[in-house]
Scaffold this active site. Sequence first.
Site, PDB file in Angstrom:
ATOM      1  N   TYR A  54      26.027  53.929  35.092  1.00 30.35           N
ATOM      2  CA  TYR A  54      25.493  52.483  35.586  1.00 30.35           C
ATOM      3  C   TYR A  54      26.372  51.749  36.407  1.00 30.35           C
ATOM      4  O   TYR A  54      26.029  51.329  37.361  1.00 30.35           O
ATOM      5  CB  TYR A  54      24.849  51.572  34.393  1.00 30.35           C
ATOM      6  CG  TYR A  54      23.991  52.411  33.511  1.00 30.35           C
ATOM      7  CD1 TYR A  54      22.906  52.936  34.149  1.00 30.35           C
ATOM      8  CD2 TYR A  54      24.205  52.447  32.074  1.00 30.35           C
ATOM      9  CE1 TYR A  54      21.765  53.526  33.275  1.00 30.35           C
ATOM     10  CE2 TYR A  54      23.177  53.051  31.234  1.00 30.35           C
ATOM     11  CZ  TYR A  54      21.937  53.783  31.886  1.00 30.35           C
ATOM     12  OH  TYR A  54      20.901  54.372  31.186  1.00 30.35           O
ATOM     13  N   ASP A 113      24.300  50.773  26.446  1.00 30.95           N
ATOM     14  CA  ASP A 113      24.962  52.014  26.152  1.00 30.95           C
ATOM     15  C   ASP A 113      26.558  51.480  25.648  1.00 30.95           C
ATOM     16  O   ASP A 113      27.070  52.381  24.626  1.00 30.95           O
ATOM     17  CB  ASP A 113      25.147  52.773  27.245  1.00 30.95           C
ATOM     18  CG  ASP A 113      24.013  53.939  27.096  1.00 30.95           C
ATOM     19  OD1 ASP A 113      24.129  54.356  25.985  1.00 30.95           O
ATOM     20  OD2 ASP A 113      23.358  54.269  28.308  1.00 30.95           O
ATOM     21  N   GLU A 156      27.564  58.260  25.148  1.00 29.55           N
ATOM     22  CA  GLU A 156      27.114  56.715  25.679  1.00 29.55           C
ATOM     23  C   GLU A 156      28.038  56.060  26.596  1.00 29.55           C
ATOM     24  O   GLU A 156      27.791  55.266  27.510  1.00 29.55           O
ATOM     25  CB  GLU A 156      27.174  55.870  24.380  1.00 29.55           C
ATOM     26  CG  GLU A 156      26.410  56.611  23.264  1.00 29.55           C
ATOM     27  CD  GLU A 156      24.887  56.549  23.308  1.00 29.55           C
ATOM     28  OE1 GLU A 156      24.290  56.388  24.234  1.00 29.55           O
ATOM     29  OE2 GLU A 156      24.289  57.051  22.115  1.00 29.55           O
ATOM     30  N   HIS A 172      27.473  57.449  29.843  1.00 27.65           N
ATOM     31  CA  HIS A 172      25.969  56.741  30.475  1.00 27.65           C
ATOM     32  C   HIS A 172      26.621  55.241  30.970  1.00 27.65           C
ATOM     33  O   HIS A 172      26.275  55.119  32.264  1.00 27.65           O
ATOM     34  CB  HIS A 172      25.158  56.396  29.231  1.00 27.65           C
ATOM     35  CG  HIS A 172      24.704  57.909  28.854  1.00 27.65           C
ATOM     36  ND1 HIS A 172      23.898  57.982  27.526  1.00 27.65           N
ATOM     37  CD2 HIS A 172      24.681  59.046  29.278  1.00 27.65           C
ATOM     38  CE1 HIS A 172      23.640  59.158  27.423  1.00 27.65           C
ATOM     39  NE2 HIS A 172      24.229  59.839  28.206  1.00 27.65           N
ATOM     40  N   GLU A 206      17.904  53.784  21.356  1.00 30.76           N
ATOM     41  CA  GLU A 206      17.785  54.912  22.135  1.00 30.76           C
ATOM     42  C   GLU A 206      16.503  55.366  22.289  1.00 30.76           C
ATOM     43  O   GLU A 206      16.137  56.157  23.496  1.00 30.76           O
ATOM     44  CB  GLU A 206      18.832  55.992  21.548  1.00 30.76           C
ATOM     45  CG  GLU A 206      20.203  55.441  21.495  1.00 30.76           C
ATOM     46  CD  GLU A 206      21.046  56.567  21.349  1.00 30.76           C
ATOM     47  OE1 GLU A 206      21.060  57.609  21.467  1.00 30.76           O
ATOM     48  OE2 GLU A 206      22.266  56.202  20.857  1.00 30.76           O
TER      49      GLU A 206
END
Lengths: 125, 348
Positions: free
Chosen positions: B107, B69, B100, B103, B165
């Site tokens: 994480y 990402d 992105e 995202h 993706e």
Amino acid sequence: MQLIFDTLTGNTRRFAHKVADLTGVEVVALADADPRAPYLLLTYTFGSGAVPESTAAFLGQHSHWLRGVVSSGSYHWGESFGRAGDVISAQYRVPYVARVNKSGNAEDVRRVADWLQTHAANAAD
Amino acid sequence: MQPHTDPFSATNWSEPEDGFSTTFYEKYTSQLWFPEEIPLSNDAIVWKSLSDAERWTYIHASAGLNALDTLQGEVGMPALRHLVDGHIRKATIQFQGMMEDIHAKSYSLMNKTFLTTSEEREVFEWVRTQPQLQNKISIIMGIYNDPDVSNLGLWKKMVVSCMLETALFYSGFFYPLYLAGQGRMVSAGEIFNLIIMDEAVHGVYVALLAQEKFAEMNEAEQAYALAWYEDTLMRLYRNELAYTEMLYAEVGLVDEVKKFIRYNFNVLADNLGVERSFEDEEINPIVRNGIKAKGTTHDFFSAKGNSYSKIAVEALTEEDMDDIWPEPRRVTRKEPARTPLLEALAHD
């Protein structure tokens, strides 16, 4: 029975042609369609469950001969996957013949072909 | 840098460049979410109950996704945004890039929640040295940085973006979905579901732009492009198999993950309008359940959660004020219509 498809990415068009290859039914793009006889609608679901505007506008005019609906969608949406088909099925009281991921697999094609056959047999009764 | 020959124009949303970009832009803004809105505290307890092998797979799968990402937000989307024509398309891709980055932060927040500082460092170092992950990144990065910006060159860049993706993320997505499908790590699972829904739409949008580029090529270019596609896909697929064997051996799910990867490569083909590369297969039912799992809504005002919908906004009017304060504020005014609830409040 005609197959009328509405598409953004080409998936319902490809699916419609796969069904046509198996059954020989006529395939017409929604933009060119002016149904005067029963048809099966193939449309798609955008994101979390919307009916495409083009499909909604078409049904506003041509729901009389609508006999069933197939919706393509993305499996990623879980419970909303292919929801446009649920909406159309409830609104126009027609069966939701198949919910297909993208352009569908062989089993989806078979299911729609079987439905077309059963429907043709019933109509002939 | 070439000087502008044409005057610079503004973005005209009344006359969009195509029939779909505005829809995608609006879809993105309506499904915008932030990881801080989904508390992971319940999962922190579940985390301690996982075995070492389960924890290892989970966190390394997520860390790999973080790197990918980051690549998309930092390299992929800026490259595409620079090369596509049209203000609305550029804006749509730029928004995608920001998603992105969100995202990637998700994480990282998971690492921070579940890991000790030294474990966190180990995972980030692992990303820098894991051969298949670095190989995947360098193949994709090579295409993004390729100076070929012809229709074919641009198509390739769009295609690798979609490959990432729509297919290459799924070796990482498998495990969190697998656990969420069993009712474990469900809050983090919800974040993964939100990310998957974002990526699903990104994959369709960029694939539509790619289909357009493909249609602009002549037959010879198209034949070359398709051969390149099959070749690049197989290279990345083989790499993905090795990555999966390394990531999932200990938890005994290697074959199931490979199936999931092939399934998603077929989704990629459908989005791009090219032949599917693999036979039809079914998704692991537990993973399917992890995708279906209904999330909870954590925040009333924004209605966030993976059954997420952004709240609609409407301007306040005089009538709203009359509804809120039913006492006649202006004696000359006609009595406003009252809902039963407000009626009850008025008589309280």
